[in-house]
Design an enzyme around this catalytic site. Structure first.
Site, PDB file in Angstrom:
ATOM      1  CB  THR A 384      -0.883  -0.052   1.266  1.00 41.17           C
ATOM      2  OG1 THR A 384      -1.610  -1.267   1.251  1.00 41.17           O
ATOM      3  CG2 THR A 384      -1.815   1.124   1.380  1.00 41.17           C
ATOM      4  CB  THR A 402      -3.577  -0.666  -1.277  1.00 45.24           C
ATOM      5  OG1 THR A 402      -2.750  -1.828  -1.370  1.00 45.24           O
ATOM      6  CG2 THR A 402      -5.009  -1.088  -0.997  1.00 45.24           C
ATOM      7  CG  ASP A 426      -7.706  -6.952   2.018  1.00 43.80           C
ATOM      8  OD1 ASP A 426      -6.829  -7.791   2.280  1.00 43.80           O
ATOM      9  OD2 ASP A 426      -7.450  -5.752   1.833  1.00 43.80           O
ATOM     10  CB  SER A 456      -5.403  -2.645   8.168  1.00 44.46           C
ATOM     11  OG  SER A 456      -5.847  -3.899   8.642  1.00 44.46           O
TER      12      SER A 456
END
Length: 574
Positions: A384, A402, A426, A456
């Site tokens: 990212t 990202t 993810d 995140s």
């Protein structure tokens, strides 16, 4: 350009080798580590050419959002392992005139035909190959729509104007940096799996580009020009959308032209909390970052962290215990709030933090096996990248985006020059089964058509007395939350300048696996004391790559620093 550098470290040196944490620890005193500072605008980004483009936009009269959008598109050319138009992310924007701070969610979305069990094999086991390295790994990209939303709401320049520098870079070519050359060599197998990618990122015959050589991305230049000419329709409709859908389907994926046309970013209210008199403003779901940064800070606020000291056994113990419980809650409750009810109020409340403190022993580690998600109301990669920008008028941008893994899925959609993400990994392919970063997911993050996967990423702005104090964020997969947290704590609790806060060795605990991950540079006696309390401590590679700006209202200066853990980053001033 007015730029004043003192001390042993010049943070604008883009070609300087990355420091390991132990080396960074050498520069640990106020007399040795100094941030870049200036009176006007500042751009802090993970790649120097893109940072310079942002600075040029500020010099031309653009604001922080104009510069941020220009940087985002430029990084798609200069930092292809993370910068992107084939991925997505989050932006926190502060508008100085109105005093408003908003969150722009341009996270990728699952195709409409996506379904809960699409990554399970015949025996019902999660197949990571499907969710990472095939067309099924690709979510509908959000970056282009997100950048347009930012410009429409907060910018002063047109999409065509801010795209012009990126188009020129792709068309005329960029000088390959040592970092880019090394990453292409390291990811050779992933990229050469796809002929469309090999033809762009390697020489004819498969040879490597060496530092100083020129990399031209003609197809990407044409794609960017279509966006400049037609706006988001130049990406989400017409030729480009068709080529993306065709490429993804040919690789076994499900994205259709309708999925492309139906993509929409969302303007959200950020999640907010307080810590020792500062306001923390960060990203709400489908990011878990903001909620858990605030949750961990709430837990730690009642302890005398400054008195206990930076990276002492006492401080690390308390941080790890708070981190464990936050990541346990993440596994159960966090997901796309457009699909599930996320108990943000409870997670970020001071009362819940008090309950958590009641479970923490000051002298012994709590085994992760005995920690369960709290009983609350019903409910990204190392590669990212993050940038932070503040302009002369006090507008601020904190942006993290990202394509997940380095170079995403590795696949370039034929004829577009666009590297496609593998963000579908993810999602929780199977509740209770960890993803590539070891993170556990539950039903709240199960695959569903049109849903955005949990992230995140934690772009964050810290406010003081209603005005911007700090702009920060980081890449780092599951470590993004704790990396961003520690930069904030290093400044507020430990009185570090922004360069020291960026250099200092980091720690991380994510509940499972049950270990404190540390960087080189943590004192060995401290490690021994942590082990005596029952912690498993594992030294591993460095974590994160923060790009941070601190606003000092008393002096009128901006102070900035680029993390030395990765090459090619730069903090530049106007």
């Amino acid at each position: 350009m007015r730029q004043i550098i003192t001390g042993a470290v010049c943070l604008t040196m883009s070609a300087a080798p990355a420091l390991h944490a132990q080396e960074a620890a050498i520069f640990s005193g106020n007399d040795r580590v100094h941030p870049v500072y200036a009176e006007n605008g500042m751009v802090s980004a993970q790649e120097a050419v893109a940072a310079q483009i942002g600075l040029d936009i500020l010099k031309a009269g653009g604001n922080a959002v104009d510069a941020g959008v220009a940087v985002a598109f430029a990084l798609a050319v200069t930092l292809p392992r993370a910068g992107n138009i084939g991925g997505g992310g989050f932006m926190i924007v502060h508008d100085a005139e109105s005093g408003e701070t908003k969150a722009i969610d341009y996270r990728e979305m699952a195709p409409a035909s996506a379904e809960r069990d699409m990554y399970l094999d015949a025996e019902g086991n999660a197949d990571s190959e499907l969710s990472r390295f095939t067309g099924l790994a690709v979510g509908v990209p959000g970056t282009v729509a997100g950048m347009q939303m930012a410009l429409e709401n907060y910018g002063s320049m047109s999409l065509a104007e801010v795209l012009e520098p990126a188009i020129a870079l792709a068309r005329d070519g960029i000088a390959v940096t040592p970092g880019l050359a090394d990453s292409l060599k390291g990811l050779e197998d992933r990229l050469k799996k796809w002929p469309t990618s090999e033809s762009i990122f390697f020489k004819e015959g498969g040879g490597f580009y060496e530092p100083g050589e020129t990399l031209v991305q003609a197809d990407l230049a044409n794609t960017l020009q279509k966006i400049a000419d037609a706006g988001t329709d130049g990406f989400y409709k017409g030729e480009t959308a068709t080529k993306i859908a065709d490429a993804v389907q040919a690789a076994g994926g499900r994205i259709t032209v309708d999925d492309m046309a139906n993509y929409k970013p969302v303007l959200r209210d950020p999640v907010r909390g307080t810590y020792r008199g500062y306001e923390i403003v960060s990203m709400p779901p489908p990011s878990s970052g903001g909620a858990h940064i605030i949750q961990i800070l709430n837990v730690l606020e009642d302890y005398p962290i400054s008195f206990l000291g930076h990276n002492t056994a006492d401080t690390i113990h308390l941080m790890a215990e708070a981190m464990k419980r936050a990541y346990a809650d993440r596994s159960e409750y966090l997901g796309d709030s457009d699909f599930v009810d996320v108990p943000l109020g409870e997670i970020t409340s001071k009362a819940y933090a008090e309950d958590i403190r009641g479970e923490i022993s000051l002298n012994a580690a709590t085994p992760s096996s005995s920690i369960k998600p709290g009983e609350l109301a019903p409910y990204e990669s190392d590669q990212t990248t993050h940038f932070s920008i503040v302009d002369k008028d006090g507008n601020a941008v904190s942006n993290t985006y990202t394509i997940n893994f380095s170079y995403g899925s590795g696949m370039v959609a034929d004829g577009t020059g666009i590297l496609m993400n593998n963000e579908m990994d993810d999602f929780a392919a199977k509740p209770g089964v960890p993803n590539a970063y070891g993170l556990i997911g539950g039903d709240a993050n199960a695959v569903e058509g049109g849903k955005r996967p949990l992230s995140s990423m934690s772009p964050t702005i810290v406010m003081k007395d209603g005005e911007v104090f700090m702009v920060t964020g980081s890449p780092g997969g599951s470590r993004i939350i704790t990396t961003t947290l520690q930069v904030i704590m290093n400044v507020i609790d430990h009185g570090m300048n922004i360069a020291e806060a960026s250099f200092a060795p980091r720690i991380h605990h994510q509940w499972l696996p049950d270990e404190i991950r540390i960087e080189e540079g943590i004192n060995l006696d401290t490690v021994g004391l942590l082990e005596q309390r029952g912690h498993k401590v594992s030294e591993k590679s460095v974590m994160g790559s923060t790009q941070s700006i601190l606003v000092d209202k008393e002096s009128g200066y901006l102070f900035g620093a680029s993390d030395p853990r990765r090459v090619d980053a730069a903090t530049l001033v106007h």
